[in-house]
Design a protein around this motif. Structure first.
Motif, PDB file in Angstrom:
ATOM      1  N   PRO A  87      13.419  54.754  37.336  1.00 26.84           N
ATOM      2  CA  PRO A  87      12.610  55.983  37.327  1.00 26.84           C
ATOM      3  C   PRO A  87      12.138  56.380  35.923  1.00 26.84           C
ATOM      4  CG  PRO A  87      14.569  56.279  38.691  1.00 26.84           C
ATOM      5  CD  PRO A  87      14.743  54.980  37.962  1.00 26.84           C
ATOM      6  N   LYS A  88      13.026  56.303  34.931  1.00 28.65           N
ATOM      7  CA  LYS A  88      12.628  56.718  33.575  1.00 28.65           C
ATOM      8  C   LYS A  88      11.584  55.767  33.001  1.00 28.65           C
ATOM      9  CE  LYS A  88      14.527  60.544  32.426  1.00 28.65           C
ATOM     10  NZ  LYS A  88      13.623  61.677  32.518  1.00 28.65           N
ATOM     11  N   ASN A 148       9.912  52.196  21.749  1.00 28.59           N
ATOM     12  CA  ASN A 148      10.997  52.886  21.030  1.00 28.59           C
ATOM     13  C   ASN A 148      11.699  53.913  21.921  1.00 28.59           C
ATOM     14  OD1 ASN A 148      12.328  53.417  18.387  1.00 28.59           O
ATOM     15  ND2 ASN A 148      11.596  55.475  18.858  1.00 28.59           N
ATOM     16  N   GLU A 171       5.413  51.449  21.444  1.00 21.03           N
ATOM     17  CA  GLU A 171       5.767  52.475  22.440  1.00 21.03           C
ATOM     18  C   GLU A 171       7.105  52.193  23.141  1.00 21.03           C
ATOM     19  OE1 GLU A 171       4.303  55.345  22.989  1.00 21.03           O
ATOM     20  OE2 GLU A 171       2.807  54.943  21.445  1.00 21.03           O
ATOM     21  N   ASP A 226       8.247  56.445  34.889  1.00 16.93           N
ATOM     22  CA  ASP A 226       7.603  57.764  34.826  1.00 16.93           C
ATOM     23  C   ASP A 226       7.459  58.355  33.431  1.00 16.93           C
ATOM     24  OD1 ASP A 226       7.471  57.638  37.557  1.00 16.93           O
ATOM     25  OD2 ASP A 226       9.296  58.825  37.881  1.00 16.93           O
ATOM     26  N   THR A 227       8.301  57.959  32.484  1.00 14.43           N
ATOM     27  CA  THR A 227       8.251  58.665  31.197  1.00 14.43           C
ATOM     28  C   THR A 227       7.825  57.777  30.031  1.00 14.43           C
ATOM     29  OG1 THR A 227      10.607  58.356  30.711  1.00 14.43           O
ATOM     30  CG2 THR A 227      10.022  60.313  31.976  1.00 14.43           C
ATOM     31  N   PHE A 228       7.286  56.606  30.340  1.00 17.18           N
ATOM     32  CA  PHE A 228       6.727  55.728  29.304  1.00 17.18           C
ATOM     33  C   PHE A 228       5.278  55.352  29.669  1.00 17.18           C
ATOM     34  CE2 PHE A 228      10.205  54.355  26.395  1.00 17.18           C
ATOM     35  CZ  PHE A 228      11.248  55.047  26.980  1.00 17.18           C
ATOM     36  N   PRO A 229       4.431  56.342  29.941  1.00 22.46           N
ATOM     37  CA  PRO A 229       3.074  56.009  30.428  1.00 22.46           C
ATOM     38  C   PRO A 229       2.267  55.159  29.451  1.00 22.46           C
ATOM     39  CG  PRO A 229       3.248  58.343  29.890  1.00 22.46           C
ATOM     40  CD  PRO A 229       4.637  57.796  29.870  1.00 22.46           C
ATOM     41  N   ASN A 230       2.368  55.436  28.177  1.00 16.09           N
ATOM     42  CA  ASN A 230       1.584  54.645  27.206  1.00 16.09           C
ATOM     43  C   ASN A 230       2.106  53.216  27.100  1.00 16.09           C
ATOM     44  OD1 ASN A 230      -0.723  55.936  25.904  1.00 16.09           O
ATOM     45  ND2 ASN A 230       0.759  57.558  25.482  1.00 16.09           N
ATOM     46  N   PHE A 231       3.429  53.060  27.137  1.00 14.48           N
ATOM     47  CA  PHE A 231       4.019  51.717  27.126  1.00 14.48           C
ATOM     48  C   PHE A 231       3.515  50.927  28.339  1.00 14.48           C
ATOM     49  CE2 PHE A 231       7.306  48.852  28.773  1.00 14.48           C
ATOM     50  CZ  PHE A 231       7.479  48.012  27.678  1.00 14.48           C
TER      51      PHE A 231
END
Lengths: 177, 241
Positions: free
Chosen positions: A131-132, A157, A155, A135-140
């Motif tokens: 999930p992380k 990191n 990205e 959902d929370t690395f859109p640019n990566f």
């Protein structure tokens, strides 16, 4: 995985309070624990269902958090799993991670990635969970889908992850051929 | 004569007012039991100022050996020895020990700051309650920040809720609760202490947050000192470490 998660033959509580064994193998409930071939540490004899259930419940009731290393729980355990069982668990984890990565990036897309990129993604999903990462690395994820691994490297990191581990993943991506 | 009488009356009123304030001071309170198990053989059994100040010297039940090139190894088995080793750049090469000691260092720093709390004259923290409403009132720094994208969003966010979208709260005990966000984030928030930290007379609160994720081994922890300047005001961040 073993370096970052540890390799623990007895039950312990992870940083979320879940009963865990081996290389981060989560035992969701007592039924899941009963399916694991535990043996009695002192005798090597196969553990009974009652022994597994009793140990699961007593460990589950203990305190948990980063302050409680896996070794903290050892004196409260009598059951262990063998090295071979732990290795099988790791292989199954890798299969699950691969399936999750295919869900995020697409099966054919994932298959087309260079091996170093796949290794980097395995570390990321093992650390972040699906999930992380999703959902929370859109640019990566955007750079990955564009096969721009150099931008994805930047990205990748993760805050509060060791510099060593971040550098390992960044280099795998930045130098991918 | 009139002037002297007025001066006397003013002095009496003034002294009474001061006495009332002193009498109404709110003593610092501590929650040590839930944050100290796992470190000590003898559990911490009272939540007193004396115990807070003893924690930095109290010996852990285990010892970590740290190294520094050209120097003898150092045994670390208390906050005092950990902070000394850290100041002298002693290190461990073991990945997990490194991560654990980093977390301990934050805990030790939190205890050190808890020992500096003074009595407060006023408090707006009485309505504090672990609930779904809390993330809307708390500063965005309490959120689980991992990616560069999270960092960029943090710069513009005004609350924890805006960053994390908490979907479920599970109380663990009176001072502790689990907060679950909508993208696999799991946060355990513990109230560590209350008291006046910045000496403005208003009660502040020391919080400890442990962050983890669903399906991953990620972990981080932070301590925060927050306050509330009015009963209906959002919580303000004083310090993060």
């Amino acid at each position: 995985m073993m370096k970052y998660e540890g390799n623990v033959p007895h039950m312990y509580l992870d940083t979320k309070g879940y009963v865990t064994v081996g290389v981060g193998h989560l035992l969701k409930d007592v039924e899941a624990a009963k399916k694991v071939p535990f043996i009695v540490r002192d005798t090597g004899v196969k553990a009974t269902i009652q022994q597994i259930e009793g140990e699961f419940k007593s460990i589950k009731a203990m305190p948990w958090g980063k302050k409680y290393e896996a070794t903290y729980y050892k004196p409260f355990t009598t059951l262990v799993i063998s090295e071979a069982v732990r290795e099988t668990q790791v292989e199954n984890h890798i299969k699950t991670f691969e399936s999750e990565l295919k869900t995020i990036f697409g099966a054919s897309e994932f298959a087309s990635y260079p091996d170093d990129v796949k290794l980097a993604l395995f570390d990321l999903i093992f650390n972040l969970g699906m999930p992380k990462l999703k959902d929370t690395f859109p640019n990566f994820n955007k750079h990955m889908k564009a096969h721009d691994f150099k931008k994805a490297a930047i990205e990748s990191n993760r805050k509060d992850v060791s510099a060593e581990r971040n550098t390992y993943v960044r280099n795998l991506l930045a130098n991918a051929k | 004569m009139i002037k002297n009488t007025l001066l006397l009356a003013f002095t009496v009123i003034s002294s009474t007012a001061c006495a009332n304030i002193a009498g109404n001071e709110i003593a610092p309170t501590y929650n040590l039991k839930s944050n100290t198990r796992g470190l000590f053989i003898d559990p911490v059994t009272s939540d007193s100022m004396e115990q807070v100040n003893m924690l930095l010297y109290k010996q852990w039940y285990f010892t970590k050996v740290l190294t520094l090139d050209g120097k003898p190894d150092m045994d670390v088995n208390s906050c005092k020895t950990l902070l000394k080793a850290s100041n002298e750049n002693y290190k461990t090469t073991n990945y997990q020990a490194k991560s654990i000691l980093k977390d301990f260092k934050k805990t030790c720093s939190t205890w050190r700051d808890m020992g500096k709390l003074k009595p407060s004259k006023e408090s707006f923290l009485s309505s504090f309650k672990h609930s779904l409403a809390l993330p809307k009132q708390m500063p965005p720094e309490l959120s689980l920040i991992i990616s560069n994208d999270d960092e960029r969003r943090l710069a513009k966010a005004s609350s924890w809720e805006e960053m994390s979208h908490i979907k479920k709260v599970e109380p663990v005990n009176e001072g502790q609760a689990m907060y679950y966000d909508n993208s696999g984030g799991i946060q355990r928030l513990t109230i560590m202490a209350k008291g006046d930290y910045n000496q403005d007379g208003i009660e502040d609160m020391v919080l400890y947050m442990e962050n983890s994720v669903e399906g991953g081994d990620y972990y981080s922890s932070y301590s925060y000192i927050v306050t509330r300047l009015a009963a209906d005001a959002p919580y303000t961040l004083i310090k993060q470490f």
